[in-house]
Design a protein around this motif. Sequence first.
Motif, PDB file in Angstrom:
ATOM      1  N   GLY A 239       7.794 -39.193 -22.188  1.00 30.63           N
ATOM      2  CA  GLY A 239       7.240 -38.182 -23.080  1.00 30.63           C
ATOM      3  C   GLY A 239       5.828 -38.514 -23.523  1.00 30.63           C
ATOM      4  O   GLY A 239       4.937 -37.651 -23.540  1.00 30.63           O
ATOM      5  N   SER A 240       5.605 -39.777 -23.879  1.00 25.04           N
ATOM      6  CA  SER A 240       4.264 -40.209 -24.284  1.00 25.04           C
ATOM      7  C   SER A 240       3.292 -40.140 -23.111  1.00 25.04           C
ATOM      8  O   SER A 240       2.113 -39.808 -23.287  1.00 25.04           O
ATOM      9  CB  SER A 240       4.322 -41.637 -24.837  1.00 25.04           C
ATOM     10  N   TYR A 241       3.792 -40.459 -21.918  1.00 17.00           N
ATOM     11  CA  TYR A 241       2.949 -40.413 -20.718  1.00 17.00           C
ATOM     12  C   TYR A 241       2.477 -38.971 -20.472  1.00 17.00           C
ATOM     13  O   TYR A 241       1.295 -38.718 -20.200  1.00 17.00           O
ATOM     14  CB  TYR A 241       3.738 -40.939 -19.526  1.00 17.00           C
ATOM     15  N   VAL A 242       3.402 -38.022 -20.588  1.00 22.39           N
ATOM     16  CA  VAL A 242       3.032 -36.613 -20.387  1.00 22.39           C
ATOM     17  C   VAL A 242       2.007 -36.180 -21.433  1.00 22.39           C
ATOM     18  O   VAL A 242       1.027 -35.493 -21.121  1.00 22.39           O
ATOM     19  CB  VAL A 242       4.284 -35.720 -20.442  1.00 22.39           C
ATOM     20  N   VAL A 245      -1.334 -37.526 -20.376  1.00 17.72           N
ATOM     21  CA  VAL A 245      -1.911 -36.742 -19.277  1.00 17.72           C
ATOM     22  C   VAL A 245      -2.561 -35.467 -19.815  1.00 17.72           C
ATOM     23  O   VAL A 245      -3.679 -35.102 -19.415  1.00 17.72           O
ATOM     24  CB  VAL A 245      -0.833 -36.411 -18.234  1.00 17.72           C
ATOM     25  N   ARG A 246      -1.894 -34.807 -20.738  1.00 18.59           N
ATOM     26  CA  ARG A 246      -2.444 -33.558 -21.286  1.00 18.59           C
ATOM     27  C   ARG A 246      -3.657 -33.820 -22.172  1.00 18.59           C
ATOM     28  O   ARG A 246      -4.666 -33.119 -22.087  1.00 18.59           O
ATOM     29  CB  ARG A 246      -1.356 -32.841 -22.080  1.00 18.59           C
ATOM     30  N   GLU A 247      -3.556 -34.842 -23.020  1.00 21.03           N
ATOM     31  CA  GLU A 247      -4.655 -35.144 -23.938  1.00 21.03           C
ATOM     32  C   GLU A 247      -5.927 -35.506 -23.182  1.00 21.03           C
ATOM     33  O   GLU A 247      -7.025 -35.093 -23.568  1.00 21.03           O
ATOM     34  CB  GLU A 247      -4.242 -36.296 -24.855  1.00 21.03           C
ATOM     35  N   HIS A 248      -5.777 -36.243 -22.092  1.00 28.42           N
ATOM     36  CA  HIS A 248      -6.944 -36.689 -21.328  1.00 28.42           C
ATOM     37  C   HIS A 248      -7.272 -35.748 -20.163  1.00 28.42           C
ATOM     38  O   HIS A 248      -8.180 -36.028 -19.393  1.00 28.42           O
ATOM     39  CB  HIS A 248      -6.717 -38.108 -20.815  1.00 28.42           C
ATOM     40  N   ARG A 249      -6.494 -34.672 -20.036  1.00 22.75           N
ATOM     41  CA  ARG A 249      -6.707 -33.667 -18.984  1.00 22.75           C
ATOM     42  C   ARG A 249      -6.801 -34.322 -17.603  1.00 22.75           C
ATOM     43  O   ARG A 249      -7.738 -34.098 -16.842  1.00 22.75           O
ATOM     44  CB  ARG A 249      -7.969 -32.844 -19.292  1.00 22.75           C
ATOM     45  N   MET A 260       8.350 -40.569 -11.505  1.00 15.07           N
ATOM     46  CA  MET A 260       7.876 -39.198 -11.381  1.00 15.07           C
ATOM     47  C   MET A 260       8.963 -38.224 -11.827  1.00 15.07           C
ATOM     48  O   MET A 260       8.673 -37.218 -12.497  1.00 15.07           O
ATOM     49  CB  MET A 260       7.455 -38.905  -9.939  1.00 15.07           C
ATOM     50  N   SER A 261      10.208 -38.507 -11.461  1.00 17.14           N
ATOM     51  CA  SER A 261      11.318 -37.651 -11.903  1.00 17.14           C
ATOM     52  C   SER A 261      11.408 -37.620 -13.426  1.00 17.14           C
ATOM     53  O   SER A 261      11.608 -36.557 -14.029  1.00 17.14           O
ATOM     54  CB  SER A 261      12.638 -38.149 -11.311  1.00 17.14           C
ATOM     55  N   ALA A 262      11.247 -38.796 -14.049  1.00 12.35           N
ATOM     56  CA  ALA A 262      11.299 -38.858 -15.508  1.00 12.35           C
ATOM     57  C   ALA A 262      10.141 -38.090 -16.132  1.00 12.35           C
ATOM     58  O   ALA A 262      10.304 -37.411 -17.159  1.00 12.35           O
ATOM     59  CB  ALA A 262      11.277 -40.320 -15.962  1.00 12.35           C
ATOM     60  N   LEU A 263       8.962 -38.150 -15.521  1.00 14.32           N
ATOM     61  CA  LEU A 263       7.816 -37.407 -16.035  1.00 14.32           C
ATOM     62  C   LEU A 263       8.026 -35.900 -15.905  1.00 14.32           C
ATOM     63  O   LEU A 263       7.659 -35.128 -16.799  1.00 14.32           O
ATOM     64  CB  LEU A 263       6.547 -37.817 -15.282  1.00 14.32           C
ATOM     65  N   LEU A 264       8.621 -35.489 -14.790  1.00 16.56           N
ATOM     66  CA  LEU A 264       8.907 -34.061 -14.617  1.00 16.56           C
ATOM     67  C   LEU A 264       9.920 -33.584 -15.648  1.00 16.56           C
ATOM     68  O   LEU A 264       9.781 -32.498 -16.227  1.00 16.56           O
ATOM     69  CB  LEU A 264       9.422 -33.800 -13.204  1.00 16.56           C
ATOM     70  N   ASP A 265      10.942 -34.405 -15.915  1.00 20.48           N
ATOM     71  CA  ASP A 265      11.944 -34.053 -16.929  1.00 20.48           C
ATOM     72  C   ASP A 265      11.306 -33.946 -18.314  1.00 20.48           C
ATOM     73  O   ASP A 265      11.771 -33.177 -19.165  1.00 20.48           O
ATOM     74  CB  ASP A 265      13.064 -35.092 -16.962  1.00 20.48           C
ATOM     75  N   ALA A 266      10.248 -34.739 -18.524  1.00 23.81           N
ATOM     76  CA  ALA A 266       9.563 -34.722 -19.818  1.00 23.81           C
ATOM     77  C   ALA A 266       8.530 -33.604 -19.912  1.00 23.81           C
ATOM     78  O   ALA A 266       7.852 -33.476 -20.936  1.00 23.81           O
ATOM     79  CB  ALA A 266       8.899 -36.075 -20.075  1.00 23.81           C
ATOM     80  N   GLY A 267       8.391 -32.791 -18.846  1.00 27.13           N
ATOM     81  CA  GLY A 267       7.521 -31.621 -18.916  1.00 27.13           C
ATOM     82  C   GLY A 267       6.148 -31.789 -18.312  1.00 27.13           C
ATOM     83  O   GLY A 267       5.215 -31.064 -18.685  1.00 27.13           O
ATOM     84  N   LEU A 268       5.988 -32.683 -17.341  1.00 25.03           N
ATOM     85  CA  LEU A 268       4.680 -32.932 -16.744  1.00 25.03           C
ATOM     86  C   LEU A 268       4.044 -31.661 -16.187  1.00 25.03           C
ATOM     87  O   LEU A 268       2.828 -31.475 -16.286  1.00 25.03           O
ATOM     88  CB  LEU A 268       4.813 -33.986 -15.628  1.00 25.03           C
ATOM     89  N   LEU A 269       4.841 -30.785 -15.595  1.00 21.75           N
ATOM     90  CA  LEU A 269       4.304 -29.577 -14.968  1.00 21.75           C
ATOM     91  C   LEU A 269       4.503 -28.326 -15.813  1.00 21.75           C
ATOM     92  O   LEU A 269       4.300 -27.210 -15.344  1.00 21.75           O
ATOM     93  CB  LEU A 269       4.924 -29.386 -13.581  1.00 21.75           C
ATOM     94  N   ASP A 270       4.904 -28.512 -17.065  1.00 22.30           N
ATOM     95  CA  ASP A 270       5.070 -27.363 -17.954  1.00 22.30           C
ATOM     96  C   ASP A 270       3.712 -26.957 -18.521  1.00 22.30           C
ATOM     97  O   ASP A 270       2.907 -27.803 -18.916  1.00 22.30           O
ATOM     98  CB  ASP A 270       6.012 -27.705 -19.105  1.00 22.30           C
ATOM     99  N   GLY A 271       3.460 -25.675 -18.564  1.00 20.42           N
ATOM    100  CA  GLY A 271       2.227 -25.185 -19.155  1.00 20.42           C
ATOM    101  C   GLY A 271       1.056 -25.247 -18.191  1.00 20.42           C
ATOM    102  O   GLY A 271       1.155 -25.765 -17.080  1.00 20.42           O
ATOM    103  N   PRO A 272      -0.091 -24.728 -18.627  1.00 20.80           N
ATOM    104  CA  PRO A 272      -1.257 -24.633 -17.732  1.00 20.80           C
ATOM    105  C   PRO A 272      -1.964 -25.968 -17.495  1.00 20.80           C
ATOM    106  O   PRO A 272      -2.606 -26.158 -16.462  1.00 20.80           O
ATOM    107  CB  PRO A 272      -2.175 -23.656 -18.470  1.00 20.80           C
ATOM    108  N   ALA A 273      -1.907 -26.912 -18.454  1.00 16.63           N
ATOM    109  CA  ALA A 273      -2.618 -28.197 -18.313  1.00 16.63           C
ATOM    110  C   ALA A 273      -1.774 -29.159 -17.497  1.00 16.63           C
ATOM    111  O   ALA A 273      -1.125 -30.055 -18.029  1.00 16.63           O
ATOM    112  CB  ALA A 273      -2.927 -28.770 -19.692  1.00 16.63           C
ATOM    113  N   ARG A 274      -1.781 -28.959 -16.193  1.00 17.73           N
ATOM    114  CA  ARG A 274      -0.960 -29.775 -15.308  1.00 17.73           C
ATOM    115  C   ARG A 274      -1.844 -30.495 -14.296  1.00 17.73           C
ATOM    116  O   ARG A 274      -2.928 -30.031 -13.968  1.00 17.73           O
ATOM    117  CB  ARG A 274       0.063 -28.911 -14.567  1.00 17.73           C
ATOM    118  N   PRO A 275      -1.382 -31.649 -13.793  1.00 16.37           N
ATOM    119  CA  PRO A 275      -2.156 -32.343 -12.750  1.00 16.37           C
ATOM    120  C   PRO A 275      -2.231 -31.488 -11.485  1.00 16.37           C
ATOM    121  O   PRO A 275      -1.355 -30.667 -11.215  1.00 16.37           O
ATOM    122  CB  PRO A 275      -1.344 -33.624 -12.499  1.00 16.37           C
ATOM    123  N   ARG A 276      -3.286 -31.711 -10.706  1.00 16.23           N
ATOM    124  CA  ARG A 276      -3.443 -30.994  -9.441  1.00 16.23           C
ATOM    125  C   ARG A 276      -2.808 -31.754  -8.279  1.00 16.23           C
ATOM    126  O   ARG A 276      -2.410 -31.156  -7.281  1.00 16.23           O
ATOM    127  CB  ARG A 276      -4.929 -30.792  -9.141  1.00 16.23           C
TER     128      ARG A 276
END
Length: 589
Positions: A239-242, A245-249, A260-276
């Motif tokens: 959760g903190s990692y996600v 990622v968002r704070e530092h864009r 990576m699975s844990a990051l996805l579960d924590a919402g890594l790709l949720d919303g517009p500010a997502r990694p490319r």
Amino acid sequence: MSDPAPSLVHGTRRRLPHVTWCDLFEYRARRTPDRVCLVADEVAWTFRELDRWGDRLAQVLGDAGAVPGTVVACAMTRSVRAVLGVLATAKAGAAHLPIDPAQPAARVDAILTDACPAVVLTDVASLAARADVLLSVEDWRKELAGRDGPRLPRTAKGPAYLIYTSGSTGQPKGVLVGHRSLVNLYGELAGRFFPAGHGPQRVAHGLPLVFDASWNPLSWLAGGHELHLVPDSVRADPGSYVDFVREHRLSVVEAVPAQMSALLDAGLLDGPARPRLLLMGGEAIGQDLWSHLRGAAEVTAVNLYGPTECTVFTTSCGLGERATPSIGRPIGNTTAQVVDEDLRPVPIGEPGELLISGSCLALGYLGRPGLTADRFVTTGERGYRTGDRCRLMADGHLEWLGRLDDQVKIRGHRVEPGEVEQALLASPGVRQAAVRVEGAEPRLVAYVVLDTGTAARLRERLRALLPAYLLPSAVIPLDAMPLGPTGKIDRAALAPPVTVRRTVVLTSPQELVASAFRVQLEIPAVDADSDFFDLGGHSLSAAALAVRLRTLGVPCSLRDVLLRRTVARLAELVPTTTKGATPSWTTTT
């Protein structure tokens, strides 16, 4: 019927310049001196600043004995000093050896004894007594100020870094990697992944600094991109990692598939500010994760494969290229071939051992010519026997089918159970020992025949000798080992002993937590005093447990799991409204 054509596939050939990784960084520093290149310790560093401080530290290393052909061991905490250690070692022309200062002292000593570094660079005071030549940079700004001087001579022909992997003999073995293969890796990243014409990217460096894969984000740094060093406290909590990622864009994130699975579960790709771009490596990717990322919008995900002996990654596959997991095709200046036990090519579609050749190959194993000759073979050209069972499909993609031996990846670390067995057999009171890999999520289970002592005390001793990823999730005492026809231990017959079933009474909140333990760890039974980490839990699964408990209505964080390790302690967090009317549960083990 299989295609009779041999299983051989080439990567794109590129001309390699005779330069070092450091030359690439310095070229970038000259072109864009005022561009931010590193964000670490809440400070943004420009290329000019990092280059200057790297030169100063290189002068200190040179004065301490670091010259081309020598090794500099860097036992650094996760900070800007660790990145400076890499850069300064390269500027001094020496080979960089990363050491995790949090490892048990015995393992650190074993690596230092084997590597014989000219300099040990550290910012950890407790390591000061463990090396004959030590350079401390705890107060580095004061210590390095004014140490400007001419740049030290270096060559592109020698080793760039030395990295230690688990060894089947019980001793870690050092893989020596040259500048040529490291520059080849940079060329692959620049040719395939660095975006063309879209400006510098913000890249997350969340990988352990002792992983050879940490050279991937460092290559982005040398390529003119902005590297963000993810703090240890953030790395351990998805959760903190996600949030980081968002704070530092951040636009580029690399992790082992489990993380990576844990990051996805924590919402890594949720919303517009997502990694490319998402890069994964270090262990096999499951079909569920593969399918999930294939369907993600506006995100490119890539699977990277490669042994340490082949310089970080050797093949790659965009998840959009295939519907099922694949390790893809070779990188530039690299050839992959599937061969039989006599190193003869097998037909397309048939399984065999993956043999890698080309510019990606390491120089060999430090001080082990016999092992080097055994693994790095010559069949027309020099090649590395990976020990991985693969097959080449008709579309030119390689599929990974597992290991030919018992070597496995656990949480991204390459592990040989033989190293754990050696540690067990070297322990007082242990007559026999065998270690197997068990479970859907690979974990080590040790079986021992004891003359004296207990399994619990033995595991505590291992905790002081081995890094966390080598600790068995369980140590099971047996009266005798099962033996095969030749008198050797029959590993396939190893199983936990049949125990007398006993009734365990758990309160309602304890059973709620216990059920989460059982599901998360894939074990049949626990009791109130069961310790999550003694049962095989780790930081990633602890974060997943916290998420699981929160979905059950328990206000639980990763910190709670780390501090309240047992069922009983975590059950104290269960709210009254969640506890239910049933006063107790009964289960059996």
